[in-house]
Design an enzyme around this catalytic site. Structure first.
Site, PDB file in Angstrom:
ATOM      1  N   ASP A  11       0.686  -1.122  -0.233  1.00  0.00           N
ATOM      2  CA  ASP A  11      -0.188  -0.176   0.475  1.00  0.00           C
ATOM      3  C   ASP A  11       1.236   1.105   0.461  1.00  0.00           C
ATOM      4  O   ASP A  11       1.564   1.046   1.270  1.00  0.00           O
ATOM      5  CB  ASP A  11      -0.798  -0.095   1.477  1.00  0.00           C
ATOM      6  CG  ASP A  11      -1.669   1.236   1.640  1.00  0.00           C
ATOM      7  OD1 ASP A  11      -1.285   2.164   0.750  1.00  0.00           O
ATOM      8  OD2 ASP A  11      -2.487   1.501   2.275  1.00  0.00           O
ATOM      9  N   TYR A 228       1.173   0.300  15.029  1.00  0.00           N
ATOM     10  CA  TYR A 228      -0.017   0.332  13.982  1.00  0.00           C
ATOM     11  C   TYR A 228       0.470   0.667  12.621  1.00  0.00           C
ATOM     12  O   TYR A 228       1.030   1.966  12.949  1.00  0.00           O
ATOM     13  CB  TYR A 228      -1.582   0.555  14.066  1.00  0.00           C
ATOM     14  CG  TYR A 228      -2.175   0.454  12.881  1.00  0.00           C
ATOM     15  CD1 TYR A 228      -3.409  -0.551  13.173  1.00  0.00           C
ATOM     16  CD2 TYR A 228      -2.931   1.492  12.943  1.00  0.00           C
ATOM     17  CE1 TYR A 228      -3.954  -0.745  11.485  1.00  0.00           C
ATOM     18  CE2 TYR A 228      -3.184   1.701  11.510  1.00  0.00           C
ATOM     19  CZ  TYR A 228      -3.804   0.547  11.015  1.00  0.00           C
ATOM     20  OH  TYR A 228      -5.325   0.353   9.709  1.00  0.00           O
ATOM     21  N   LYS A 231      -3.451  -2.587   7.714  1.00  0.00           N
ATOM     22  CA  LYS A 231      -3.308  -4.381   7.246  1.00  0.00           C
ATOM     23  C   LYS A 231      -2.214  -5.302   6.953  1.00  0.00           C
ATOM     24  O   LYS A 231      -1.857  -4.065   5.997  1.00  0.00           O
ATOM     25  CB  LYS A 231      -4.333  -4.707   7.579  1.00  0.00           C
ATOM     26  CG  LYS A 231      -5.719  -4.655   8.533  1.00  0.00           C
ATOM     27  CD  LYS A 231      -4.916  -4.663   9.977  1.00  0.00           C
ATOM     28  CE  LYS A 231      -5.324  -6.324   9.982  1.00  0.00           C
ATOM     29  NZ  LYS A 231      -4.612  -7.102  11.017  1.00  0.00           N
TER      30      LYS A 231
HETATM   31  P1  13P Z   1      -4.821  -0.379   4.675  1.00  0.00           P
HETATM   32  O1  13P Z   1      -4.319  -1.725   5.884  1.00  0.00           O
HETATM   33  O2  13P Z   1      -6.162  -1.271   3.705  1.00  0.00           O
HETATM   34  O3  13P Z   1      -4.508   1.318   4.663  1.00  0.00           O
HETATM   35  O4  13P Z   1      -6.784   0.040   5.335  1.00  0.00           O
HETATM   36  C1  13P Z   1      -5.810   0.679   6.735  1.00  0.00           C
HETATM   37  C2  13P Z   1      -7.418   0.522   7.947  1.00  0.00           C
HETATM   38  O5  13P Z   1      -7.533   0.074   8.908  1.00  0.00           O
HETATM   39  C3  13P Z   1      -8.485   1.243   7.756  1.00  0.00           C
HETATM   40  O6  13P Z   1      -9.381   1.641   8.248  1.00  0.00           O
HETATM   41 MG    MG Z   2      -4.143   1.729   2.765  1.00  0.00          MG
HETATM   42 MG    MG Z   3      -5.044  -2.398   2.743  1.00  0.00          MG
END
Ligand code: 13P
Ligand code: MG
Ligand code: MG
Ligand code: 13P
Length: 364
Positions: A11, A228, A231
């Site tokens: 990402d 954090y 994800k």
């Molecule tokens: P990503 O990991 O896809 O960037 O999403 C982050 C997230 O938790 C959005 O609420």
């Molecule tokens: Mg993201």
């Molecule tokens: Mg993502």
């Protein structure tokens, strides 16, 4: 002919919020990989996205964990991050956890799934990619594909599959691995893979031929970064047909949506919804989590495709069910089991709030 298929993803910035990838970012990635193909480093490539995750699908003859290939992916993500920064996309460079490349992208943020194999007479490949979830999301689908005869009838009636599959399982907290032979060890294996936030299926092998059948990206960004940062949004490469499950057996697990972790701020459980690539746009409460599948036939390493496998109407009911499951989970608001248990939360105000209220907790 021996070929390596590498799927490396990151990402590098969301458009809008965490819901999508910007076309200029995808175009930049295409430029970088086209150059590498022209220079002979890649045999072929395909650039795609799942939600806000940029996916580089590459074939080459350099083998797994190759420095040149990993550097190409890293440099591509860095160039794409420049585009994302210029457009002020959300979380530009989110998954690039280091400033400098040091030989291999593993442990640096991007997700990696790679397999080297002898290309068969017909080499059918399915690549699964998910957004708003973690690597453990593949555990149940992979179990169903390679060990459950109610999903994969080939395990019962195909002589070349009847001896079963071996599963390599990683403990991502203790950095240990173990291999289980199925069907005889499925009860032992389920003790572990039923806890997918810690134990993840890394690879699956055909037991008789020892050929690689599936490989996933297993990593936990939060364990790498210690905080954090979004994800993991995992990928998985699966070979299909012949001595491995048919395409329909590979995709069948996704017709019954299951709950996975990773929705909204990486801190909620939600249904994994199978969608076409254009529909991988998680916008409801930043979700619900999505899975896409692209299919290719390989011809001398050339990627013949892609076919957007979940565009098929036969997943309409699964999507409908996932939306109903999403409603049911949303009803819980900030309560478990929608919210993840405390130890699995990607971030939490608990320490500060607990500290503030320290003096007000008295013995029962
Ligand atoms: P990503 O990991 O896809 O960037 O999403 C982050 C997230 O938790 C959005 O609420
Ligand atoms: Mg993201
Ligand atoms: Mg993502
Ligand atoms: P093939 O025999 O053409 O590989 O197809 C197997 C099959 O029946 C898939 O469902």
């Amino acid at each position: 002919m021996s070929i390596t298929l590498s799927v490396i993803k990151a990402d590098v910035g969301g458009y809008v919020g965490h819901s999508e990838s910007h076309p200029d970012v995808l175009a930049k990635a295409g430029e970088c990989l086209a150059r590498a193909k022209k220079d002979g480093l890649l045999v072929d490539y395909h650039v795609t996205k799942c939600g806000d995750d940029l996916q580089l699908i590459m074939t080459h003859q350099q083998g797994e964990d190759n420095e040149k290939i990993h550097k190409l992916a890293w440099d591509t993500f860095v160039d794409c991050t420049q585009v994302a920064k210029k457009l002020k996309l959300h979380g530009a460079g989110q998954d690039l956890l280091s400033d400098a490349f040091s030989g291999n992208v593993r442990g640096m943020g991007p997700g990696v799934a790679e397999m080297e194999f002898e290309e068969r007479v017909a080499e059918t490949i399915i690549i699964l990619m998910a957004d708003k979830t973690s690597s453990g999301a593949w555990n149940m689908p992979l179990y169903k594909m390679f060990a459950d005869p109610f999903n994969t009838i080939g395990l019962v009636i195909a002589p070349n599959m009847h001896s079963g599959f071996a599963f390599e399982v990683h403990d991502v907290k203790e950095h240990k691995k173990i291999t289980f032979n199925t069907p005889e060890e499925i009860y032992d294996m389920l003790v572990f893979i039923g806890a997918p936030s810690r134990y993840m299926i890394k690879a699956v092998y055909h037991r008789e031929t020892k050929n690689i059948a599936a490989v996933s990206s297993t990593q936990r960004l939060s364990l790498i970064a210690g905080r954090y940062i979004g994800k993991d949004d995992p990928v998985c490469i699966i070979r299909a047909q012949g001595e491995v499950p048919a395409v329909g057996e590979v995709l069948e697990p996704f017709s019954s949506p299951i709950l996975v972790e990773g929705w909204m701020r990486g801190s909620h459980q939600g249904p994994l919804m199978p969608v076409s690539i254009p529909d991988s746009t998680p916008t409801r409460f930043d979700g619900p989590p999505r899975v896409v599948a692209v299919g290719f036939q390989l011809s001398g390493g050339m990627l013949i495709g892609p076919r957007d496998m979940f565009a098929d109407k036969s997943y309409d009911l699964a999507r409908h069910q996932a939306n109903e499951m999403a409603d049911l989970m949303r009803r819980h608001g900030p309560f478990e089991p929608h919210r993840l248990p405390l130890e699995e939360m990607e971030y939490t105000t608990m320490p500060e709030v607990a500290k503030k209220l320290e003096g007000r907790f008295t013995d029962l």
